[in-house]
Design a protein around this motif. Structure first.
Motif, PDB file in Angstrom:
ATOM      1  N   LEU A 156      43.227  43.977  32.191  1.00  0.00           N
ATOM      2  CA  LEU A 156      41.854  44.054  31.660  1.00  0.00           C
ATOM      3  C   LEU A 156      41.504  42.831  30.818  1.00  0.00           C
ATOM      4  N   PRO A 157      42.321  42.484  29.800  1.00  0.00           N
ATOM      5  CA  PRO A 157      41.962  41.279  29.037  1.00  0.00           C
ATOM      6  C   PRO A 157      42.072  40.000  29.867  1.00  0.00           C
ATOM      7  N   MET A 158      43.040  39.935  30.787  1.00  0.00           N
ATOM      8  CA  MET A 158      43.135  38.722  31.604  1.00  0.00           C
ATOM      9  C   MET A 158      41.853  38.497  32.405  1.00  0.00           C
ATOM     10  N   ASN A 159      41.239  39.577  32.859  1.00  0.00           N
ATOM     11  CA  ASN A 159      40.037  39.476  33.680  1.00  0.00           C
ATOM     12  C   ASN A 159      38.754  39.420  32.851  1.00  0.00           C
ATOM     13  N   PHE A 160      38.717  40.169  31.751  1.00  0.00           N
ATOM     14  CA  PHE A 160      37.418  40.381  31.095  1.00  0.00           C
ATOM     15  C   PHE A 160      37.316  39.877  29.659  1.00  0.00           C
ATOM     16  N   LEU A 161      38.409  39.355  29.110  1.00  0.00           N
ATOM     17  CA  LEU A 161      38.342  38.803  27.748  1.00  0.00           C
ATOM     18  C   LEU A 161      38.359  37.280  27.873  1.00  0.00           C
ATOM     19  N   PRO A 162      37.182  36.651  27.832  1.00  0.00           N
ATOM     20  CA  PRO A 162      37.121  35.215  28.096  1.00  0.00           C
ATOM     21  C   PRO A 162      37.724  34.397  26.949  1.00  0.00           C
ATOM     22  N   ALA A 163      38.086  33.169  27.254  1.00  0.00           N
ATOM     23  CA  ALA A 163      38.617  32.270  26.223  1.00  0.00           C
ATOM     24  C   ALA A 163      37.604  32.209  25.074  1.00  0.00           C
ATOM     25  N   GLY A 164      38.081  32.387  23.862  1.00  0.00           N
ATOM     26  CA  GLY A 164      37.200  32.339  22.696  1.00  0.00           C
ATOM     27  C   GLY A 164      36.414  33.620  22.455  1.00  0.00           C
ATOM     28  N   GLY A 165      36.536  34.570  23.361  1.00  0.00           N
ATOM     29  CA  GLY A 165      35.796  35.831  23.204  1.00  0.00           C
ATOM     30  C   GLY A 165      36.596  36.849  22.416  1.00  0.00           C
ATOM     31  N   PRO A 213      37.653  35.029  35.333  1.00  0.00           N
ATOM     32  CA  PRO A 213      37.892  33.583  35.441  1.00  0.00           C
ATOM     33  C   PRO A 213      38.615  33.230  36.744  1.00  0.00           C
ATOM     34  N   LYS A 214      38.415  32.019  37.194  1.00  0.00           N
ATOM     35  CA  LYS A 214      39.122  31.547  38.402  1.00  0.00           C
ATOM     36  C   LYS A 214      40.577  31.266  38.042  1.00  0.00           C
ATOM     37  N   GLY A 215      41.437  31.358  39.039  1.00  0.00           N
ATOM     38  CA  GLY A 215      42.819  30.903  38.851  1.00  0.00           C
ATOM     39  C   GLY A 215      43.789  31.946  38.359  1.00  0.00           C
ATOM     40  N   LEU A 216      43.365  33.219  38.261  1.00  0.00           N
ATOM     41  CA  LEU A 216      44.325  34.250  37.868  1.00  0.00           C
ATOM     42  C   LEU A 216      45.327  34.451  38.998  1.00  0.00           C
ATOM     43  N   PRO A 217      46.551  34.896  38.671  1.00  0.00           N
ATOM     44  CA  PRO A 217      47.468  35.258  39.753  1.00  0.00           C
ATOM     45  C   PRO A 217      46.781  36.272  40.692  1.00  0.00           C
ATOM     46  N   THR A 218      46.927  36.058  41.976  1.00  0.00           N
ATOM     47  CA  THR A 218      46.168  36.835  42.965  1.00  0.00           C
ATOM     48  C   THR A 218      46.241  38.339  42.730  1.00  0.00           C
ATOM     49  N   MET A 219      47.449  38.844  42.492  1.00  0.00           N
ATOM     50  CA  MET A 219      47.629  40.293  42.362  1.00  0.00           C
ATOM     51  C   MET A 219      47.039  40.833  41.064  1.00  0.00           C
ATOM     52  N   LEU A 220      46.791  39.932  40.105  1.00  0.00           N
ATOM     53  CA  LEU A 220      46.296  40.388  38.799  1.00  0.00           C
ATOM     54  C   LEU A 220      44.790  40.211  38.664  1.00  0.00           C
ATOM     55  N   ASP A 221      44.150  39.821  39.761  1.00  0.00           N
ATOM     56  CA  ASP A 221      42.717  39.544  39.782  1.00  0.00           C
ATOM     57  C   ASP A 221      42.022  40.711  40.491  1.00  0.00           C
ATOM     58  N   TYR A 222      41.134  41.406  39.769  1.00  0.00           N
ATOM     59  CA  TYR A 222      40.458  42.563  40.399  1.00  0.00           C
ATOM     60  C   TYR A 222      39.700  42.164  41.654  1.00  0.00           C
ATOM     61  N   THR A 223      39.224  40.915  41.688  1.00  0.00           N
ATOM     62  CA  THR A 223      38.438  40.475  42.853  1.00  0.00           C
ATOM     63  C   THR A 223      39.236  40.638  44.142  1.00  0.00           C
ATOM     64  N   THR A 224      40.522  40.320  44.076  1.00  0.00           N
ATOM     65  CA  THR A 224      41.390  40.442  45.257  1.00  0.00           C
ATOM     66  C   THR A 224      41.336  41.858  45.809  1.00  0.00           C
ATOM     67  N   HIS A 225      41.497  42.815  44.910  1.00  0.00           N
ATOM     68  CA  HIS A 225      41.618  44.211  45.351  1.00  0.00           C
ATOM     69  C   HIS A 225      40.272  44.793  45.781  1.00  0.00           C
ATOM     70  N   VAL A 226      39.193  44.284  45.174  1.00  0.00           N
ATOM     71  CA  VAL A 226      37.860  44.727  45.605  1.00  0.00           C
ATOM     72  C   VAL A 226      37.588  44.179  47.007  1.00  0.00           C
ATOM     73  N   LYS A 227      37.834  42.869  47.180  1.00  0.00           N
ATOM     74  CA  LYS A 227      37.561  42.232  48.481  1.00  0.00           C
ATOM     75  C   LYS A 227      38.363  42.887  49.585  1.00  0.00           C
TER      76      LYS A 227
END
Ligand code: PMP
Length: 361
Positions: A83-92, A217-231
């Motif tokens: 969750l934080p890797m995907n939704f907590l942006p740098a500086g947020g 954000p771009k560049g997350l490990p594939t398996m840890l990126d929700y976009t992968t699993h949605v797509k």
């Protein structure tokens, strides 16, 4: 057959009709010649299984098309990091309601990624209540607010979802998902390990609102990126096929019981039997949670001494009621009575409690 009443916090009891159904199909899915444990996750029969599971869940909880349904691995614990890797942006920053051990774990993982703020906590009261509204300090600039809908260890549950304004609300619903009606549209993300209310361990249900994906954000490990699993509709890699199959059957079973309204009433009614037994015991059983924060899933209480608690747990086990010991970190007694836990088991516990108090009190 001598099935016992399993009061364990999870994995927990599953509906008997679901177990019987799975048992029947374990040698051969009708017309397939193989079991669900053996077919390819890219086969037509599995397509049908995951499709039915998703349809049943959408129907059951009224999950709108704005929300994707994912079946992931790594437990709810991996979600604490994803969750934080995907939704907590740098500086947020992200806000957390801290209501017990599980929300503390979510905070600890988020801190490794960015700024995790405590919006409210009940630690001073040993996590016995949902923090009062006038103690909340919500940051309108937070990337999201995280809550734990039910704290499995302390046995405290939010009576309803908090109003967090326009900030996305993320909920760990591991121990009370689909135990009562839920307005999914109010959440940006809902996640739950399946092993309490939905199915076996090894599969985590994640419901994520589509607009959240743009924040990843771009560049997350594939398996840890929700976009992968949605797509890939949870089929990027081999998914937990058996778990998905069982969740589909459990959702079907809940629909057959009359859906979440009916189930919610039955769950509240079961919990009330135990809380009444506690409240009417003249102080022999001492409840942990404040009445307005009591969980309908995990009922926690103490006896006059640890020795009596030990005796309570072992005598109950001898009478076919297992798993009543509290979590190792807090002790006491915990009766976990999730969706599939039968009312007859609750009645058995309540009469055991009366008998035990009479003998020992
Ligand atoms: N959150 C809550 C509320 C839980 O009860 C649990 C497990 N008991 C977890 C998270 C961790 O789940 P998992 O074991 O699936 O990682």
């Amino acid at each position: 057959m001598t099935r016992i009443y399993n009061f364990s916090s999870g994995p927990a009891m599953l509906p008997e009709p679901v177990l019987a159904h799975a048992q029947r199909e374990l040698m051969e899915l009708p017309g397939v010649g193989m079991s669900v444990l053996e077919i390819s996750h890219r086969s037509k029969p599995f397509d049908a299984i995951i499709g039915t599971c998703v349809d049943n869940l959408r129907k059951l909880a009224g999950i709108p098309t704005s929300h994707h349904i994912l079946f992931l691995q790594g437990g709810a614990s991996l979600q604490f990091s994803m969750l934080p890797m995907n939704f907590l942006p740098a500086g947020g920053k992200a806000d957390f309601f801290v209501t017990g051990t599980w929300s503390q774990k979510a905070v600890a993982e988020a801190k490794k990624v960015g700024t995790a703020q405590i919006a409210a906590t009940d630690e001073a009261n040993n996590f016995s209540r949902i923090p009062d509204r006038d103690t909340w300090k919500l940051d309108p600039g937070a990337a999201y607010v995280h809550m734990t809908t039910n704290e499995t260890i302390g046995g405290v549950e939010w009576p309803s979802e908090p109003d967090v304004g326009g900030v996305p609300l993320i909920a760990d619903a591991s121990s009370d998902i689909f135990s009562r009606p839920i307005d999914v549209a109010k959440y940006a993300v809902i996640y739950a390990g399946a092993q309490k209310n939905l199915g076996p361990s090894g599969v985590t249900l994640v419901i994520v609102r589509d607009d959240m994906l743009a924040k990843i954000p771009k560049g997350l490990p594939t398996m840890l990126d929700y976009t992968t699993h949605v797509k890939e509709k949870s089929l990027y890699n081999t998914p937990p096929v058996f778990g998905i199959y069982i969740i589909g059957l459990v959702a079907q079973w809940i629909l057959e019981q009359g859906g979440l309204e009916t189930l919610g009433r039955a769950n509240a009614d079961k919990a009330k039997l135990v809380y009444d037994a506690i409240d009417k015991s003249g102080g022999f059983y001492r409840p942990h949670a404040r009445p307005d924060s009591r969980s309908n899933m995990n009922i926690t209480f103490r006896l006059p001494s640890e020795a009596l608690e030990k005796r309570f747990v072992s005598e109950a086990a001898r009478q076919g009621m297992d798993g009543l010991g509290g979590h190792r970190s807090v002790g006491g007694i915990r009766a976990s009575i999730y969706n599939a836990f039968p009312r007859t088991g609750v009645e058995a516990l309540v009469s055991f409690m009366a008998e035990f108090a009479k003998q020992a009190g």
